[in-house]
Design an enzyme around this catalytic site. Structure first.
Site, mmCIF file in Angstrom:
data_model
loop_
_atom_site.group_PDB
_atom_site.id
_atom_site.type_symbol
_atom_site.label_atom_id
_atom_site.label_comp_id
_atom_site.label_asym_id
_atom_site.label_seq_id
_atom_site.Cartn_x
_atom_site.Cartn_y
_atom_site.Cartn_z
ATOM 1 N N VAL A 11 0.828 -1.207 0.000
ATOM 2 C CA VAL A 11 0.000 0.000 0.000
ATOM 3 C C VAL A 11 0.862 1.256 0.000
ATOM 4 O O VAL A 11 0.623 2.180 -0.788
ATOM 5 C CB VAL A 11 -0.951 -0.010 1.227
ATOM 6 C CG1 VAL A 11 -1.584 1.353 1.450
ATOM 7 C CG2 VAL A 11 -2.031 -1.059 1.017
ATOM 8 N N THR A 125 -5.296 -0.229 7.433
ATOM 9 C CA THR A 125 -6.617 -0.630 7.933
ATOM 10 C C THR A 125 -6.512 -0.734 9.454
ATOM 11 O O THR A 125 -5.720 -1.539 9.965
ATOM 12 C CB THR A 125 -6.998 -1.988 7.318
ATOM 13 O OG1 THR A 125 -6.953 -1.844 5.892
ATOM 14 C CG2 THR A 125 -8.372 -2.423 7.755
ATOM 15 N N GLU A 154 -7.552 2.623 2.548
ATOM 16 C CA GLU A 154 -7.153 2.299 1.167
ATOM 17 C C GLU A 154 -7.901 1.051 0.692
ATOM 18 O O GLU A 154 -8.015 0.091 1.442
ATOM 19 C CB GLU A 154 -5.632 2.079 1.115
ATOM 20 C CG GLU A 154 -5.097 1.777 -0.253
ATOM 21 C CD GLU A 154 -5.549 2.785 -1.302
ATOM 22 O OE1 GLU A 154 -5.237 3.972 -1.169
ATOM 23 O OE2 GLU A 154 -6.228 2.381 -2.259
ATOM 24 N N ASN A 214 -14.442 -5.028 3.330
ATOM 25 C CA ASN A 214 -13.663 -6.264 3.173
ATOM 26 C C ASN A 214 -14.423 -7.473 3.709
ATOM 27 O O ASN A 214 -14.407 -8.548 3.105
ATOM 28 C CB ASN A 214 -12.308 -6.137 3.887
ATOM 29 C CG ASN A 214 -11.245 -5.575 2.955
ATOM 30 O OD1 ASN A 214 -11.555 -5.158 1.841
ATOM 31 N ND2 ASN A 214 -10.016 -5.548 3.394
ATOM 32 N N LEU A 256 -18.237 -13.638 -6.760
ATOM 33 C CA LEU A 256 -19.071 -14.840 -6.749
ATOM 34 C C LEU A 256 -18.370 -15.986 -7.479
ATOM 35 O O LEU A 256 -19.035 -16.853 -8.038
ATOM 36 C CB LEU A 256 -20.434 -14.544 -7.403
ATOM 37 C CG LEU A 256 -21.400 -13.696 -6.579
ATOM 38 C CD1 LEU A 256 -22.698 -13.442 -7.350
ATOM 39 C CD2 LEU A 256 -21.726 -14.342 -5.233
ATOM 40 N N CYS A 266 -5.285 -9.428 3.617
ATOM 41 C CA CYS A 266 -6.362 -8.548 4.113
ATOM 42 C C CYS A 266 -7.603 -9.284 4.618
ATOM 43 O O CYS A 266 -7.968 -9.138 5.779
ATOM 44 C CB CYS A 266 -6.751 -7.558 3.024
ATOM 45 S SG CYS A 266 -5.454 -6.356 2.708
ATOM 46 N N LYS A 269 -7.356 -11.398 7.968
ATOM 47 C CA LYS A 269 -7.110 -10.606 9.190
ATOM 48 C C LYS A 269 -8.240 -9.604 9.439
ATOM 49 O O LYS A 269 -8.602 -9.346 10.580
ATOM 50 C CB LYS A 269 -5.748 -9.921 9.135
ATOM 51 C CG LYS A 269 -5.697 -8.619 8.378
ATOM 52 C CD LYS A 269 -4.370 -7.906 8.563
ATOM 53 C CE LYS A 269 -4.248 -6.696 7.655
ATOM 54 N NZ LYS A 269 -5.186 -5.614 7.896
#
Ligand SMILES: NC(=O)c1ccc[n+]([C@@H]2O[C@H](COP(=O)([O-])OP(=O)(O)OC[C@H]3O[C@@H](n4cnc5c(N)ncnc54)[C@H](O)[C@@H]3O)[C@@H](O)[C@H]2O)c1
Length: 456
Positions: A11, A125, A154, A214, A256, A266, A269
């Site tokens: 990031v 995050t 982000e 997320n 999907l 990401c 966690k």
């Protein structure tokens, strides 16, 4: 504008390069000496499409500087962004120690060297309440110049990070101060439009919105993955079911795709962190827990199907694709690695190939698994192939050539790239996630999955 970005990982570096591309003066601070030295030599220690060319461009023209620590001159900047890691602690919560250590260093130096106000913003995050906590750290630091705290989560994705940075669905700015919001409007000028707005929110809303997005996407994946298991049993086609669901505008077609489970740095966690935030506030987030549980179970199902497909227990298995998704070399929390762990625990030899993630995979396993540049070499003398990551390189494999290399003709497609028909024509027994198992031989396969489960 002048910006400092703390952290030169996925990031931090992508943001630094893209802001520099937009004409800002950017300093990216990466404390890891070897990473920092590599970046100073214009070598990026991870793979991300489009990044290297842009990095070389802005580093050469002077818009981007790389440093190993923040320096007194950096306090001429308008914005300092924190893009350090917030990994999962054993409790499931986000470990913000790197972030708070960085804030402490910044405030200590700012006390001596800040000659003007600046914005201190999270890009990492972070749990709800982090911005407030940073505000209290700022207050305790007792600086002469104001430091305004903001949250700017982000949303870029590894594998398409540069594209995502320049085409955000929305830019979220959490701040109590309208002037701070205006500064961010300037910073992102050119990226926000009517259809890609920059949105002013509170600190808490900005922080929660990232976890909410997320976790919702992870839940969508877990939902379709559970349906894939059902399709295996009832004879429905998961690919078509997902397509028909996605045609409903209220649902949308993205996220999907049935898979061996979500991975990466990401979703695992962040789902756990949101569950922890809920529990800390007395709310049992049952849907979130369900998504996590389903994801943990998915790879067990895939492993059992692989064992069931092989009429004779396999001694060697080939994994095609170890990155957690295509176009990255990141193998953190990759479903392929969870499968490899199960195979090694069952004393099965693992051979693998990946277009970009051979080094990162070897860094995890060393000599315990066997790397091959070519998928055909990786298939040599193998009892089964598992297509685990949907790289474009694996969409047009020469199935007959693969078959010819193998000891036993078993193919497990966990990304639904191939049809039973084409795998069967090439001579394979096949399991396709959500499309069931087809054997080419006359020997009847074991049908009772519980029996296999007990023997595995
Ligand atoms: N990777 C993604 O796709 C993605 C997407 C959106 C948001 N995020 C979030 O962004 C944050 C960063 O993620 P990442 O994947 O870039 O992490 P990363 O681990 O790739 O990079 C973090 C970097 O920060 C450096 N660092 C730590 N403390 C430092 C300090 N005090 N000074 C300078 N450098 C320091 C580390 O050495 C490391 O290189 C996380 O909170 C993550 O959840 C990640």
């Amino acid at each position: 504008m002048k910006i400092i970005i703390i952290g030169g990982g996925y990031v931090g570096l992508v943001s630094a390069v893209c802001f520099a591309n937009m004409g800002h003066q950017v300093t990216c601070v990466e404390q890891n000496e070897s990473k920092c030295m590599a970046l100073q030599k214009q070598h990026i220690p991870f793979y991300e499409p489009e990044l290297l060319e842009r990095f070389v461009d802005v580093h050469t023209n002077g818009n981007l500087h790389i440093q190993s620590a923040i320096s007194p001159e950096n306090f001429e900047s308008d914005v300092i962004m924190l893009a350090v890691g917030t990994p999962m602690a054993p409790s499931g919560e986000a470990d913000c120690s790197d972030l708070f250590n960085a804030v402490t260093s910044i405030l200590t130096l700012a006390k001596q060297h800040a000659t003007r106000p600046f914005i201190l913003s999270t890009k990492s995050t972070v749990p709800v309440g982090t911005g407030r906590h940073i505000m209290s750290m700022v207050a305790s630091a007792n600086l002469e110049r104001p430091v305004h705290v903001a949250s700017n989560p982000e949303f870029l994705r590894e594998g398409s990070a540069v594209h995502d940075f320049f085409h955000p669905d929305r830019i979220i700015i959490g701040t109590e101060d309208v002037a701070v919001f205006r500064t961010f409007q300037q910073l992102y000028k050119g990226l926000h439009t009517e259809s890609r707005p920059i949105v002013h929110a509170t600190l808490e809303t900005a922080e929660l919105s990232k976890y909410a997005a997320n976790t919702f996407l992870a839940t969508k994946i877990s939902f379709i993955n559970e349906l894939a298991l059902l399709c295996d049993k009832v004879g429905a086609d998961i690919k078509q079911t997902a397509k028909l669901m996605g045609m409903d505008g209220r649902i949308g077609k993205y996220f999907l795709n049935p898979s061996p489970g979500y991975g990466g740095s990401c979703f695992p966690k962040d789902t756990h962190a949101l569950q922890f935030i809920g529990a800390s506030n007395g709310i049992n987030l049952k849907v979130v827990s369900g998504a996590i549980h389903a994801n943990n179970h998915q790879i067990d199902h895939c492993f059992l199907q692989l064992m069931a497909l092989c009429l004779v227990p396999p001694t060697t298995v080939t994994i095609l694709g170890t990155a957690f998704k295509p176009n990255t070399d990141d193998v953190r929390e990759s479903a392929a690695l969870k499968l490899i762990d199960r195979l090694l625990a069952a004393n099965i030899r693992v051979q693998f190939s990946d277009p970009k993630a051979i080094q990162t995979t070897k860094a995890v396993y060393g000599d315990r698994i066997h790397a091959h540049e070519s998928p055909y070499d990786a298939a040599k003398n193998s009892d089964a192939i598992v297509l685990a990551t949907e790289w474009n390189d694996y969409r047009h494999l020469d199935l007959t050539r693969l078959h010819a290399k193998m000891k036993s003709p078993n193919f497990v497609d966990l990304r639904l790239i191939y049809s039973h028909e084409e795998l069967s024509i090439a001579g394979f027994n096949a399991y396709i996630l959500g499309k069931g198992m087809h054997h080419n031989t006359t020997i009847s396969p074991p049908t009772d999955i519980e029996t296999i489960q007990q023997s595995a």
